[in-house]
Design a protein around this motif. Structure first.
Motif, PDB file in Angstrom:
ATOM      1  N   MET A   1      26.818 128.301  78.153  1.00 53.15           N
ATOM      2  CA  MET A   1      27.144 127.090  78.878  1.00 53.15           C
ATOM      3  C   MET A   1      28.562 127.170  79.425  1.00 53.15           C
ATOM      4  N   ASP A   2      28.736 126.553  80.551  1.00 55.25           N
ATOM      5  CA  ASP A   2      30.073 126.544  81.115  1.00 55.25           C
ATOM      6  C   ASP A   2      30.863 125.336  80.601  1.00 55.25           C
ATOM      7  N   ASN A   3      32.122 125.341  80.881  1.00 57.50           N
ATOM      8  CA  ASN A   3      33.011 124.299  80.389  1.00 57.50           C
ATOM      9  C   ASN A   3      32.619 122.918  80.908  1.00 57.50           C
ATOM     10  N   ASN A   4      32.167 122.845  82.155  1.00 54.56           N
ATOM     11  CA  ASN A   4      31.760 121.578  82.742  1.00 54.56           C
ATOM     12  C   ASN A   4      30.581 120.971  81.981  1.00 54.56           C
ATOM     13  N   THR A   5      29.613 121.806  81.622  1.00 49.47           N
ATOM     14  CA  THR A   5      28.454 121.344  80.860  1.00 49.47           C
ATOM     15  C   THR A   5      28.873 120.887  79.471  1.00 49.47           C
ATOM     16  N   ASP A   6      29.783 121.622  78.852  1.00 44.50           N
ATOM     17  CA  ASP A   6      30.290 121.235  77.536  1.00 44.50           C
ATOM     18  C   ASP A   6      30.961 119.863  77.583  1.00 44.50           C
ATOM     19  N   MET A   7      31.763 119.636  78.614  1.00 42.19           N
ATOM     20  CA  MET A   7      32.457 118.353  78.748  1.00 42.19           C
ATOM     21  C   MET A   7      31.458 117.224  78.987  1.00 42.19           C
ATOM     22  N   LYS A   8      30.469 117.489  79.823  1.00 47.53           N
ATOM     23  CA  LYS A   8      29.452 116.477  80.104  1.00 47.53           C
ATOM     24  C   LYS A   8      28.702 116.121  78.824  1.00 47.53           C
ATOM     25  N   ASN A   9      28.328 117.126  78.053  1.00 51.45           N
ATOM     26  CA  ASN A   9      27.628 116.885  76.789  1.00 51.45           C
ATOM     27  C   ASN A   9      28.502 116.097  75.822  1.00 51.45           C
ATOM     28  N   LYS A  10      29.782 116.384  75.808  1.00 46.64           N
ATOM     29  CA  LYS A  10      30.719 115.673  74.932  1.00 46.64           C
ATOM     30  C   LYS A  10      30.709 114.178  75.246  1.00 46.64           C
ATOM     31  N   TYR A  11      30.741 113.841  76.520  1.00 43.35           N
ATOM     32  CA  TYR A  11      30.802 112.434  76.901  1.00 43.35           C
ATOM     33  C   TYR A  11      29.446 111.744  76.804  1.00 43.35           C
ATOM     34  N   ILE A  12      28.375 112.479  76.932  1.00 44.32           N
ATOM     35  CA  ILE A  12      27.049 111.909  76.684  1.00 44.32           C
ATOM     36  C   ILE A  12      26.957 111.525  75.206  1.00 44.32           C
ATOM     37  N   LYS A  13      27.456 112.388  74.334  1.00 46.32           N
ATOM     38  CA  LYS A  13      27.485 112.082  72.896  1.00 46.32           C
ATOM     39  C   LYS A  13      28.358 110.863  72.625  1.00 46.32           C
ATOM     40  N   LYS A  14      29.472 110.746  73.335  1.00 44.67           N
ATOM     41  CA  LYS A  14      30.359 109.590  73.175  1.00 44.67           C
ATOM     42  C   LYS A  14      29.667 108.303  73.635  1.00 44.67           C
ATOM     43  N   LEU A  15      28.879 108.381  74.699  1.00 47.24           N
ATOM     44  CA  LEU A  15      28.125 107.215  75.162  1.00 47.24           C
ATOM     45  C   LEU A  15      27.084 106.795  74.125  1.00 47.24           C
ATOM     46  N   ILE A  16      26.441 107.764  73.516  1.00 48.45           N
ATOM     47  CA  ILE A  16      25.465 107.466  72.462  1.00 48.45           C
ATOM     48  C   ILE A  16      26.162 106.829  71.268  1.00 48.45           C
ATOM     49  N   GLU A  17      27.317 107.379  70.903  1.00 46.72           N
ATOM     50  CA  GLU A  17      28.101 106.817  69.806  1.00 46.72           C
ATOM     51  C   GLU A  17      28.513 105.380  70.118  1.00 46.72           C
ATOM     52  N   LEU A  18      28.942 105.142  71.352  1.00 46.95           N
ATOM     53  CA  LEU A  18      29.321 103.797  71.770  1.00 46.95           C
ATOM     54  C   LEU A  18      28.135 102.847  71.646  1.00 46.95           C
ATOM     55  N   GLU A  19      26.982 103.258  72.131  1.00 42.15           N
ATOM     56  CA  GLU A  19      25.811 102.387  72.055  1.00 42.15           C
ATOM     57  C   GLU A  19      25.447 102.081  70.602  1.00 42.15           C
ATOM     58  N   ASP A  20      25.522 103.074  69.747  1.00 39.17           N
ATOM     59  CA  ASP A  20      25.235 102.848  68.327  1.00 39.17           C
ATOM     60  C   ASP A  20      26.195 101.823  67.730  1.00 39.17           C
ATOM     61  N   LEU A  21      27.478 101.925  68.067  1.00 36.93           N
ATOM     62  CA  LEU A  21      28.460 100.954  67.572  1.00 36.93           C
ATOM     63  C   LEU A  21      28.195  99.557  68.123  1.00 36.93           C
ATOM     64  N   LEU A  22      27.861  99.479  69.392  1.00 35.87           N
ATOM     65  CA  LEU A  22      27.604  98.188  70.020  1.00 35.87           C
ATOM     66  C   LEU A  22      26.385  97.494  69.410  1.00 35.87           C
ATOM     67  N   LYS A  23      25.371  98.276  69.063  1.00 32.99           N
ATOM     68  CA  LYS A  23      24.139  97.719  68.492  1.00 32.99           C
ATOM     69  C   LYS A  23      24.384  97.025  67.153  1.00 32.99           C
ATOM     70  N   VAL A  24      25.278  97.565  66.348  1.00 29.81           N
ATOM     71  CA  VAL A  24      25.470  97.034  64.992  1.00 29.81           C
ATOM     72  C   VAL A  24      26.715  96.154  64.859  1.00 29.81           C
ATOM     73  N   HIS A  25      27.478  96.035  65.921  1.00 32.30           N
ATOM     74  CA  HIS A  25      28.722  95.267  65.855  1.00 32.30           C
ATOM     75  C   HIS A  25      28.452  93.790  65.597  1.00 32.30           C
ATOM     76  N   ASP A  26      29.245  93.194  64.711  1.00 30.75           N
ATOM     77  CA  ASP A  26      29.191  91.758  64.452  1.00 30.75           C
ATOM     78  C   ASP A  26      30.070  91.063  65.487  1.00 30.75           C
ATOM     79  N   TRP A  27      29.439  90.555  66.524  1.00 31.72           N
ATOM     80  CA  TRP A  27      30.168  89.974  67.648  1.00 31.72           C
ATOM     81  C   TRP A  27      30.864  88.661  67.283  1.00 31.72           C
ATOM     82  N   TYR A  28      30.511  88.100  66.140  1.00 32.06           N
ATOM     83  CA  TYR A  28      31.080  86.819  65.729  1.00 32.06           C
ATOM     84  C   TYR A  28      32.055  86.978  64.559  1.00 32.06           C
ATOM     85  N   TYR A  29      32.533  88.190  64.348  1.00 32.13           N
ATOM     86  CA  TYR A  29      33.417  88.467  63.212  1.00 32.13           C
ATOM     87  C   TYR A  29      34.658  87.571  63.206  1.00 32.13           C
TER      88      TYR A  29
END
Length: 73
Positions: A1-29
């Protein structure tokens, strides 16, 4: 894989991580009378914004904002 693909995969993983956090976040904390719930919610919120900031700085702001808007209450 080239560096561009690695970076893209890194940020796709970050988007998934963000969505996981958003799903379980207590918005009324902030309304909690229990300081432990408040602290936990605040920590989650800070993690969310740290990821949002990183994604925004790396041209993933539209996707990050769309996820945030999908889950915010």
């Amino acid at each position: 894989m080239d560096n561009n693909t690695d970076m893209k995969n890194k940020y796709i993983k970050k988007l998934i991580e963000l969505e996981d956090l958003l799903k379980v976040h207590d918005w009324y904390y902030a309304m909690s009378d229990d300081n432990n719930y408040y602290k936990r919610g605040r920590k989650q919120f800070e993690e969310i914004w740290k990821l949002m900031d990183e994604l925004n700085k790396n041209n993933y702001s539209t996707m990050a904002d769309n996820l945030y808007d999908k889950y915010k209450k």
